[in-house]
Design a protein around this motif. Structure first.
Motif, PDB file in Angstrom:
ATOM      1  N   TYR A  61      -5.425  -3.346 -12.228  1.00 47.38           N
ATOM      2  CA  TYR A  61      -6.023  -3.435 -10.756  1.00 47.38           C
ATOM      3  C   TYR A  61      -5.616  -2.024  -9.897  1.00 47.38           C
ATOM      4  O   TYR A  61      -4.620  -1.513 -10.423  1.00 47.38           O
ATOM      5  CB  TYR A  61      -5.324  -4.609 -10.103  1.00 47.38           C
ATOM      6  N   ARG A  62      -6.539  -1.732  -9.165  1.00 48.68           N
ATOM      7  CA  ARG A  62      -6.063  -0.723  -8.133  1.00 48.68           C
ATOM      8  C   ARG A  62      -5.046  -1.330  -7.120  1.00 48.68           C
ATOM      9  O   ARG A  62      -4.987  -2.434  -6.924  1.00 48.68           O
ATOM     10  CB  ARG A  62      -7.298  -0.045  -7.450  1.00 48.68           C
ATOM     11  N   GLY A  63      -4.265  -0.381  -6.672  1.00 51.64           N
ATOM     12  CA  GLY A  63      -3.092  -1.018  -5.991  1.00 51.64           C
ATOM     13  C   GLY A  63      -3.614  -1.778  -4.559  1.00 51.64           C
ATOM     14  O   GLY A  63      -2.738  -2.805  -4.209  1.00 51.64           O
ATOM     15  N   SER A  64      -4.682  -1.706  -3.987  1.00 53.39           N
ATOM     16  CA  SER A  64      -5.145  -2.057  -2.850  1.00 53.39           C
ATOM     17  C   SER A  64      -5.360  -3.803  -3.062  1.00 53.39           C
ATOM     18  O   SER A  64      -5.520  -4.231  -2.024  1.00 53.39           O
ATOM     19  CB  SER A  64      -6.026  -1.197  -2.103  1.00 53.39           C
ATOM     20  N   VAL A  65      -5.802  -3.888  -4.394  1.00 53.33           N
ATOM     21  CA  VAL A  65      -6.192  -5.308  -4.458  1.00 53.33           C
ATOM     22  C   VAL A  65      -5.359  -6.089  -5.168  1.00 53.33           C
ATOM     23  O   VAL A  65      -5.197  -7.290  -5.406  1.00 53.33           O
ATOM     24  CB  VAL A  65      -7.484  -5.332  -5.274  1.00 53.33           C
ATOM     25  N   LYS A  66      -4.160  -5.606  -5.660  1.00 54.92           N
ATOM     26  CA  LYS A  66      -3.161  -6.268  -6.423  1.00 54.92           C
ATOM     27  C   LYS A  66      -2.704  -7.663  -5.588  1.00 54.92           C
ATOM     28  O   LYS A  66      -2.244  -7.197  -4.487  1.00 54.92           O
ATOM     29  CB  LYS A  66      -2.003  -5.511  -7.042  1.00 54.92           C
TER      30      LYS A  66
END
Length: 125
Positions: free
Chosen positions: A60-65
């Protein structure tokens, strides 16, 4: 014929949820990674999440984790993206794609060679 069909987008309020689906056909599912990408108006396409159908590993990209969950139904050749706690900055056209990315570039769009059409996600505040 290779096909990737994304669906499930819509209009939702801040904090709401949506589940996107990517139905795949025309290729051996287990040979590829399926990724979700998004592109907001005036911005570059960015990788959101991906899953390997071979070992079910996810990224996942960090902003959606912690908010988004990617999953796979191998019987249906379908990948899902469950999106919770949606924010206005999640507004974009979401695309699914297949590829064989190297581990250091799992969310790099150039690693993906076949793309489906997008589905619009709009989060209103």
């Amino acid at each position: 014929e290779v096909q990737l069909q994304a669906s499930g987008g819509g209009l939702v309020q801040v904090g709401g949820s949506l589940r996107l689906s990517c139905a795949a056909s025309g290729f051996t599912f287990a040979d590829y990674v399926i990724g979700w990408f998004r592109q907001a108006p005036g911005k570059e396409r960015e990788g959101v999440s991906c899953i390997s159908s071979a070992d079910n590993s996810t990224y996942y990209r960090g902003s959606v984790k912690g908010r988004f969950t990617i999953s796979i139904d191998k019987a249906k050749n379908t990948v899902y993206l469950q999106m919770n706690s949606l924010k206005p900055e999640d507004t974009a056209i979401y695309y699914c794609a297949r590829g064989r990315p190297v581990s250091s570039a799992r969310l790099t769009s150039s690693m993906y060679t076949y793309w489906g059409q997008g589905t619009q996600v709009t989060v209103s505040s």
